[in-house]
Design an enzyme around this catalytic site. Structure first.
Site, PDB file in Angstrom:
ATOM      1  N   ALA A   1      31.353  44.569  20.541  1.00 46.56           N
ATOM      2  CA  ALA A   1      30.671  43.572  21.553  1.00 46.56           C
ATOM      3  C   ALA A   1      29.456  44.218  21.566  1.00 46.56           C
ATOM      4  CB  ALA A   1      31.456  43.463  22.820  1.00 46.56           C
TER       5      ALA A   1
ATOM      6  N   HIS B   1      25.554  43.871  28.620  1.00 51.34           N
ATOM      7  CA  HIS B   1      25.210  45.165  28.041  1.00 51.34           C
ATOM      8  C   HIS B   1      23.666  45.503  27.842  1.00 51.34           C
ATOM      9  CE1 HIS B   1      29.449  45.563  27.615  1.00 51.34           C
ATOM     10  NE2 HIS B   1      29.616  44.655  26.707  1.00 51.34           N
TER      11      HIS B   1
END
Length: 278
Positions: free
Chosen positions: A132, A230
């Site tokens: 991810a 993120h």
């Protein structure tokens, strides 16, 4: 199973097994069944065999269900899509046989350096896909020089962190939040232990760069976000760079949709005549 090389000769396909048929395992199984050049879905192992067989039948996928210890007899590479608690049970038979394991539970790999030693001793290999996150190529390249620091900030919808051991043990509630709450700040190693199902990304990042003790992370439960976000900042002697990604959650809120696609891309790379990226 055989596949055709560019010269037209028949060559053996690389046999791929899948450990775990959750959201990621099913996506990868479907893609392999549809066909990836030079690869064949050879086996599946899962806790609930009846449920797995019912799903395989519905999908029209013919594939044997096997025990963990029997995986080396059926596969050249196993994709681990299972609970982190059984990582060792998946890895040991394959690595001892000199085979490959693609590990998604990178958090569970950090406290088990013996698995890397096992791979080294028997000619096996552990592959950690990008998953991810982004930018592993840049981090790995920078690590060939000197990296001064790697910092990461993760923001997730509260339901994506609910039930994490660290939150339970410290009685931190993420229900009903009206503003962002920082629930953790520390090293990648400590984060991997505290949030074993939530931050495989930072564990993998640490393995690509300067290790789990020098890589730092903040984890935020943020009701204002609907994606797993993120941000990574790397400072090295070769470059300083910042990366950001917002992942659309899959049906499992702890996992982004791009994770399964990253596995498929990594598998495709194994036999591709052209490889792009470090």
């Amino acid at each position: 199973m055989k596949s055709q090389s560019q010269e037209g000769h028949s060559v053996p396909s690389k046999r791929i097994a899948i450990a775990g048929l959750g959201e990621i395992g099913r996506t990868v199984a479907r893609k392999l069944a549809e066909g990836l050049p030079g690869l064949a879905l050879a086996a599946v192992t899962t806790r609930d065999q009846a449920k797995a067989q019912a799903w395989l039948d519905r999908e029209g996928i013919a594939c044997p269900l096997v025990a963990l210890d029997d995986l080396p007899d059926h596969a050249d590479l196993v994709v681990e899509c299972a609970p982190a608690a059984i990582l060792e049970q998946i890895c040991r038979p394959m690595l001892s046989a000199g085979k490959q394991v693609m590990v998604l539970s990178a958090s569970a790999l950090l406290p088990r350096p013996d698995l890397i030693d096992l791979a080294r001793a028997h000619g096996g290999q552990i592959i950690v896909p990008t998953g991810a996150l982004i930018g592993f190529d840049a981090v790995s390249a920078a690590a060939e020089g000197t990296i001064h620091s790697v910092q990461m900030v993760t923001r997730k919808p509260p339901k994506g962190l609910a039930g994490a051991p660290y939150l339970v043990e410290n009685r931190i509630s993420v229900e009903g939040l009206t503003s962002a709450l920082c629930v953790f700040k520390g090293s990648a190693r400590d984060a991997a232990a505290a949030f074993p199902a939530n931050v495989n990304v930072v564990a993998a990042l640490s393995l690509a760069g300067i290790g789990p003790d020098r890589t730092t992370i903040e984890i935020w439960a943020d009701p204002a976000v609907t994606r797993n976000c993120h941000q990574i900042r790397v400072d090295a002697d070769s470059a300083s760079f910042t990366m950001g990604i917002e992942n659309v959650p899959s049906e499992n809120p702890k996992t982004g949709r791009i994770t399964a696609l990253s596995v498929i891309a990594a598998l495709r790379k194994l036999t591709s005549p052209l490889q792009v990226g470090t």
